[in-house]
Design a protein around this motif. Structure first.
Motif, PDB file in Angstrom:
ATOM      1  N   THR A 159       0.840  -1.202   0.000  1.00 44.80           N
ATOM      2  CA  THR A 159       0.000   0.000   0.000  1.00 44.80           C
ATOM      3  C   THR A 159       0.875   1.252   0.000  1.00 44.80           C
ATOM      4  N   LEU A 208      -1.206   6.672   2.018  1.00 43.51           N
ATOM      5  CA  LEU A 208      -2.546   6.096   2.148  1.00 43.51           C
ATOM      6  C   LEU A 208      -2.604   5.217   3.389  1.00 43.51           C
ATOM      7  N   VAL A 217      -6.983  -1.407  -0.757  1.00 44.05           N
ATOM      8  CA  VAL A 217      -5.695  -0.702  -0.667  1.00 44.05           C
ATOM      9  C   VAL A 217      -4.531  -1.576  -1.109  1.00 44.05           C
ATOM     10  N   ILE A 259      -9.198   6.333  -0.942  1.00 46.44           N
ATOM     11  CA  ILE A 259      -8.889   5.040  -1.561  1.00 46.44           C
ATOM     12  C   ILE A 259      -9.354   5.028  -3.017  1.00 46.44           C
TER      13      ILE A 259
END
Length: 219
Positions: free
Chosen positions: A37, A41, A67, A191
């Protein structure tokens, strides 16, 4: 499968946070900082996980597979993620945190302006409109930033994570009817945007059966 809970966990017997479950679903070593990921984020996901109530936290679970594989992007994505967090927080948080959010927005805009070869004081229409709603915070932020801004490398490693974390904490503590719902919406939107900016390279591997392996180490 363990229920989501705040903080880090040594292994699944102790529970799991959002990013620890992402590490498991991605087939990585158990960690709240998995490679699968985008780091910023992941900062937002961990912060939201830790600052919403227990009931809402479980609503994060369907977002975890989304993710995985979302990586890359460079400093532009860091600036976009951080700017979105700060813009969301700006109208909601206390006066002192509004100043921090305004500084964050202007820092993000400066990074994006550098990347696009625009004047460093260029501000997007969305940010300009948001800042105009809080003139005292904007004035303070501009005065503060006259002391200078750091390089883009420093922004990615330090400033962007700080902007995101402060935004999440500020929303969590804001005097608004449902801060948890706002944080859930912020994470969902971020996302979705990140999956456009950084399309996952491979399909997400979601186990059909079984549960996270637990460590044989004593608690």
């Amino acid at each position: 499968m363990p229920l989501l809970s705040p903080g880090r966990h040594r292994h699944a017997r102790k529970g799991a946070c959002f990013m620890e479950m992402a590490s498991f679903l991605a087939g990585e070593k158990w960690s709240d900082h998995p490679r699968c990921t985008h780091p910023l984020l992941a900062v937002m996901a961990r912060a939201v996980n830790d600052h919403v109530g227990d009931d809402v936290r479980q609503e994060l679970t369907p977002l975890i597979p989304q993710v995985i594989g979302v990586v890359g992007g460079g400093p532009r994505v860091d600036a976009q993620i951080a700017r979105q967090a700060a813009l969301t927080a700006l109208p909601l948080v206390s006066a002192s945190r509004q100043r921090v959010a305004a500084v964050g927005i202007l820092c993000c805009e400066a990074v994006l302006a550098d990347l696009d070869d625009l004047p460093r004081d260029h501000v997007s229409p969305e940010s300009a409109k948001a800042l105009a709603e809080v003139p005292d915070a904007e004035r303070w932020a501009r005065d503060f930033l006259r002391m200078g801004r750091g390089p883009t490398k420093s922004f990615t490693k330090r400033s962007a994570p700080t902007i995101v974390h402060n935004a999440v904490v500020g929303i969590s503590n804001a005097c608004v009817p449902d801060s948890d719902a706002l944080l859930l919406d912020l994470l969902r939107r971020t996302i979705a945007d990140c999956r456009v900016w950084m399309p996952p390279a491979e399909p997400v591997r979601t186990p059909v059966t079984g549960s996270p392996r637990v460590s044989a180490q004593p608690d």
